[in-house]
Design a protein around this motif. Structure first.
Motif, mmCIF file in Angstrom:
data_model
loop_
_atom_site.group_PDB
_atom_site.id
_atom_site.type_symbol
_atom_site.label_atom_id
_atom_site.label_comp_id
_atom_site.label_asym_id
_atom_site.label_seq_id
_atom_site.Cartn_x
_atom_site.Cartn_y
_atom_site.Cartn_z
ATOM 1 N N PHE A 179 0.847 -1.194 0.000
ATOM 2 C CA PHE A 179 0.000 0.000 0.000
ATOM 3 C C PHE A 179 0.884 1.245 0.000
ATOM 4 O O PHE A 179 1.940 1.257 0.621
ATOM 5 N N CYS A 180 0.456 2.258 -0.713
ATOM 6 C CA CYS A 180 1.238 3.497 -0.691
ATOM 7 C C CYS A 180 0.328 4.713 -0.780
ATOM 8 O O CYS A 180 -0.744 4.674 -1.394
ATOM 9 N N ASP A 181 0.762 5.763 -0.123
ATOM 10 C CA ASP A 181 0.108 7.072 -0.222
ATOM 11 C C ASP A 181 1.211 8.073 -0.531
ATOM 12 O O ASP A 181 1.938 8.503 0.364
ATOM 13 N N HIS A 201 -6.961 7.883 1.226
ATOM 14 C CA HIS A 201 -5.988 6.806 1.015
ATOM 15 C C HIS A 201 -5.623 6.117 2.329
ATOM 16 O O HIS A 201 -5.554 4.885 2.401
ATOM 17 N N ILE A 205 -5.983 2.181 3.536
ATOM 18 C CA ILE A 205 -4.812 1.412 3.975
ATOM 19 C C ILE A 205 -5.063 0.816 5.360
ATOM 20 O O ILE A 205 -4.816 -0.369 5.599
ATOM 21 N N ALA A 209 -4.778 -3.199 5.506
ATOM 22 C CA ALA A 209 -3.412 -3.658 5.785
ATOM 23 C C ALA A 209 -3.412 -4.707 6.897
ATOM 24 O O ALA A 209 -4.250 -4.680 7.799
ATOM 25 N N SER A 213 1.623 -7.065 4.903
ATOM 26 C CA SER A 213 1.537 -5.878 4.051
ATOM 27 C C SER A 213 2.758 -4.991 4.225
ATOM 28 O O SER A 213 3.347 -4.938 5.318
ATOM 29 N N VAL A 215 3.717 -1.009 3.800
ATOM 30 C CA VAL A 215 3.015 0.276 3.700
ATOM 31 C C VAL A 215 4.026 1.402 3.524
ATOM 32 O O VAL A 215 4.985 1.519 4.294
#
Length: 287
Positions: A179-181, A201, A205, A209, A213, A215
């Motif tokens: 996951f990314c923001d 976002h 997440i 998550a 995961s 992150v």
């Protein structure tokens, strides 16, 4: 056809196809040629029927081999994919990473694949072994976000069977989710400001998550009141740690650095900066 003067048209037996604009000449297909033309047309029809028969037989034969041909095509696609990965690895001068399922990401002298290998400064990053989360600070344009992207991209590349542009000894985990923001996703159409787009976002997440995961969060809590943003960023990291995630966050907040210093399984790091020359060095320093 042959051109015949109009006054002699009765002298030539055959089929009249047309006449000239002045009417002085007619175009006649002679009787002898008419038979040959008929035979030619018949032969062309026979030829077309024979082509269709042959194509039908070939199609039937191919249809009977459908399963084998489909399997062959899949094998060829995989081989083509292997060659593409190998060629890409040679071009990047990449290495085969060690894979693990313990959530450990150890990159030795890695560089983002889109950066020029001759000028890019290699970055070494480690997360997931002695600590689960890394909080990276440093000057703007110092390489924090590029390092963040590199870590996520390397894990995805490894999961796809790609070598990575780094040094030997690089070890990467195969995560179920990454996951990314990152960046600014404000939207006029969806009525989202910079801050609210980040919140959307982060909400996703935090809902999805888990311990499998990875992150990546770029400056959580940014775009709003600093005190509230710091509290929010701290709460986000606390929640992710409780979920057992591994990850990296960038920040300019001092309270988040203090949180990383005080909290177990979290480590501080910074992108080095040459204060005399006033220029970023693009090297990651732990502690």
């Amino acid at each position: 056809v042959i051109p015949v003067k109009a006054e002699y048209k009765r002298s030539v037996k055959g089929f009249v196809h047309d006449r000239s604009q002045s009417g002085a000449t007619v175009f006649i297909e002679p009787e002898e040629v008419l038979g040959m033309n008929n035979e030619l047309i018949t032969l062309r029809i026979d030829e077309k029927e024979e082509e269709e028969r042959i194509l039908s037989e070939l199609s039937r034969g191919v249809g009977q081999l459908c399963a084998q041909l489909t399997a062959d095509e899949e094998i060829l696609c995989r081989i083509d994919g292997f060659y593409a990965r190998a060629e890409y690895a040679y071009r990047l001068k990449a290495v085969k990473p060690l894979l693990n399922r313990q959530g450990v990401v150890e990159i030795v002298k890695g560089r983002h694949p889109l950066l020029d290998g001759k000028t890019a400064v290699p970055v070494s990053v480690s997360v997931g072994r002695d600590y689960d989360f890394l909080v990276v600070s440093g000057a703007n344009a110092g390489g924090k976000t590029v390092t963040l992207k590199m870590c996520g991209l390397f894990c995805l590349m490894a999961a796809c069977g790609l070598f990575v542009p780094a040094a030997q000894g690089t070890s990467l985990a195969v995560f179920q989710n990454i996951f990314c923001d990152l960046g600014d996703s404000q939207s006029i159409e969806e009525n989202l400001s910079t801050f609210s787009s980040h919140i959307v976002h982060l909400k996703y997440i935090l809902e999805h998550a888990d311990e499998n995961s990875f992150v990546l969060v770029d400056e959580p809590g940014g775009g709003t009141d600093p005190e509230e943003g710091q509290a929010l960023a701290r709460a986000v990291l606390e929640t992710l740690l409780k979920k057992g995630c591994r990850g990296i966050a960038t920040t300019h907040y001092y309270t988040l650095k203090e949180f990383a210093f005080e909290r177990d399984r979290v480590e501080n790091a910074c992108m080095e900066f040459d204060s005399e020359g006033q220029r970023p060095l693009y090297r990651l320093k732990l502690g």
